[in-house]
Scaffold this motif. Structure first.
Motif, PDB file in Angstrom:
ATOM      1  N   VAL A  42       3.352 -14.520 -47.157  1.00 12.81           N
ATOM      2  CA  VAL A  42       3.836 -13.375 -46.383  1.00 12.81           C
ATOM      3  C   VAL A  42       4.814 -12.555 -47.210  1.00 12.81           C
ATOM      4  CG1 VAL A  42       5.073 -12.679 -44.303  1.00 12.81           C
ATOM      5  CG2 VAL A  42       3.441 -14.570 -44.214  1.00 12.81           C
ATOM      6  N   ARG A  43       5.603 -13.214 -48.030  1.00 14.24           N
ATOM      7  CA  ARG A  43       6.544 -12.490 -48.891  1.00 14.24           C
ATOM      8  C   ARG A  43       5.801 -11.558 -49.837  1.00 14.24           C
ATOM      9  NH1 ARG A  43       8.759 -16.670 -50.763  1.00 14.24           N
ATOM     10  NH2 ARG A  43      10.226 -16.909 -49.064  1.00 14.24           N
ATOM     11  N   GLU A  44       4.722 -12.044 -50.441  1.00 12.15           N
ATOM     12  CA  GLU A  44       3.946 -11.205 -51.361  1.00 12.15           C
ATOM     13  C   GLU A  44       3.226 -10.087 -50.615  1.00 12.15           C
ATOM     14  OE1 GLU A  44       3.784 -11.003 -54.509  1.00 12.15           O
ATOM     15  OE2 GLU A  44       4.688 -12.855 -55.251  1.00 12.15           O
ATOM     16  N   LEU A  45       2.673 -10.395 -49.447  1.00 10.94           N
ATOM     17  CA  LEU A  45       2.000  -9.360 -48.660  1.00 10.94           C
ATOM     18  C   LEU A  45       2.977  -8.276 -48.221  1.00 10.94           C
ATOM     19  CD1 LEU A  45      -0.309 -11.591 -46.431  1.00 10.94           C
ATOM     20  CD2 LEU A  45      -0.991 -10.233 -48.408  1.00 10.94           C
ATOM     21  N   THR A  46       4.202  -8.687 -47.886  1.00 16.75           N
ATOM     22  CA  THR A  46       5.220  -7.717 -47.504  1.00 16.75           C
ATOM     23  C   THR A  46       5.587  -6.828 -48.679  1.00 16.75           C
ATOM     24  OG1 THR A  46       6.110  -9.262 -45.868  1.00 16.75           O
ATOM     25  CG2 THR A  46       7.529  -7.445 -46.537  1.00 16.75           C
ATOM     26  N   ALA A  47       5.773  -7.434 -49.854  1.00 16.90           N
ATOM     27  CA  ALA A  47       6.121  -6.654 -51.043  1.00 16.90           C
ATOM     28  C   ALA A  47       5.023  -5.663 -51.402  1.00 16.90           C
ATOM     29  CB  ALA A  47       6.392  -7.594 -52.219  1.00 16.90           C
ATOM     30  N   ALA A  48       3.772  -6.040 -51.143  1.00 10.95           N
ATOM     31  CA  ALA A  48       2.644  -5.160 -51.443  1.00 10.95           C
ATOM     32  C   ALA A  48       2.366  -4.155 -50.329  1.00 10.95           C
ATOM     33  CB  ALA A  48       1.394  -5.994 -51.710  1.00 10.95           C
ATOM     34  N   LYS A  49       3.196  -4.190 -49.255  1.00  2.15           N
ATOM     35  CA  LYS A  49       3.043  -3.258 -48.125  1.00  2.15           C
ATOM     36  C   LYS A  49       1.653  -3.365 -47.482  1.00  2.15           C
ATOM     37  CE  LYS A  49       6.424   0.120 -49.799  1.00  2.15           C
ATOM     38  NZ  LYS A  49       6.978  -0.757 -50.859  1.00  2.15           N
TER      39      LYS A  49
END
Length: 353
Positions: A208-215
């Protein structure tokens, strides 16, 4: 009259015996030039019917026929790798070999997930393009077999099948970004995220952290898949918690309960509770979101309230259960054994959740 192709080149002055078969067969124009083969001669060998072929700009396969999956991977990495200045050794004595062979390049996306062993990822040979991750400052274009993905600070790659590969959370985010919003793409996203957790590749919070960073969390099919991911992550963590109690011989707790003051307010839910010792275990499966501070404050207030009532709360994350279950069992056992030395806890009502 067609021009006759030149004969095969002589033995290169710098042999490549230290490389794997694919690395010996896939070389860049600069590597060929260093072996005494000029660009004109390399291009001549790639004419129709010739013994070589060009896989990517400046990258050659030194044999005819379809390239193997390994050859395609090496070609993409060589295309994206930062060129070393003349005179710099190709492979220094220290450090992972792939860092010297492919500086500033790592496989990501679906190809990386396939290398990580995801059964729901397509086979490498079925991919028409292979994602390669490079620093944002690099001036490099996507072309033919290679799709260039950029990052301000690329993660430290891991080695899989002899090539540098992005860690699972980053590879997942790049794969999700490339999948369309079709029903087939949405199903692939769900399968990949579920396998990431169920297969023990990583924790939901990291994804989720990576998905959030990738918007990417604003895309409907991603939101649905993340909800399934978090549910799967909690289920896996609960199974590990049950296994910890069983395998390390801890007393049986009451599972999944709500605590309340007699005739008073709700104190919160717990994953495991030992009423006689007033010891509780709470799984922290929160995913990083924009309201992380508010969620953490609520979580901290609940814990502080329970501890003021004399209830010891053991905070456990899914990662700790996965990587150090024995340590978590020791912490819980110590809390249970210390119960006799503490003041009695306040009386609370225990209800099924």
């Amino acid at each position: 009259m067609t021009q006759k192709l030149p004969p095969p080149p002589p033995v290169p002055p710098r042999p490549a015996r230290h490389l794997s078969g694919a690395r010996r067969r896939v070389l860049t124009a600069a590597q060929l030039r260093a072996r005494g083969i000029p660009p004109a001669e390399a291009n001549a060998r790639c004419r129709p019917g010739g013994p070589w072929q060009r896989l990517l700009p400046g990258v050659f396969l030194l044999r005819p026929g379809p390239p193997t999956a390994e050859e395609r991977l090496h070609a993409v990495l060589l295309y994206a790798a930062k060129e070393q200045p003349p005179g710099v050794p190709a492979q220094p004595a220290a450090g992972p070999p792939h860092r010297a062979l492919y500086p500033e390049a790592q496989i990501t996306g679906l190809a990386a997930l396939s290398l990580h062993g995801f059964g729901s990822a397509p086979a490498l040979l079925s991919l028409t393009r292979i994602d390669v991750l490079v620093p944002r400052r690099r001036r490099l274009r996507s072309t033919e077999l290679a799709r260039v993905v950029r990052a301000a600070q690329p993660p430290t790659p891991v080695q899989r099948a002899g090539v540098p590969v992005a860690p699972v959370p980053r590879a997942l985010a790049d794969a999700v970004a490339d999948l369309s919003g079709t029903s087939a793409g949405a199903e692939t996203v769900r399968l990949l995220l579920t396998e990431a957790v169920r297969g023990g590749h990583c924790e939901p919070a990291a994804v989720v952290r990576e998905l959030t960073a990738a918007k990417l969390l604003g895309r409907p099919h991603v939101v649905d898949a993340v909800e399934s991911l978090l549910a799967e992550g909690r289920s896996v963590a609960e199974d590990r918690l049950y296994r910890m109690v069983r395998e390390f011989g801890l007393p049986d707790p009451v599972w999944n309960v709500d605590l309340r003051m007699p005739g008073g307010p709700h104190l919160g839910g717990l994953d495991a509770y030992w009423p006689d010792q007033a010891v509780a275990v709470e799984l922290d499966t929160r995913a990083p979101r924009q309201d992380e501070d508010a969620l953490w404050s609520e979580h901290a207030r609940k814990r502080e309230h329970l501890e003021r009532l004399g209830i010891t709360v053991v905070h456990v994350t899914p990662r700790k259960l996965r990587e150090a279950m024995d340590q978590q069992a020791t912490i819980v056992r110590t809390a249970l054994m210390a119960a006799d030395d503490r003041d009695p806890a306040a009386y609370v009502v225990v209800l099924p959740r």
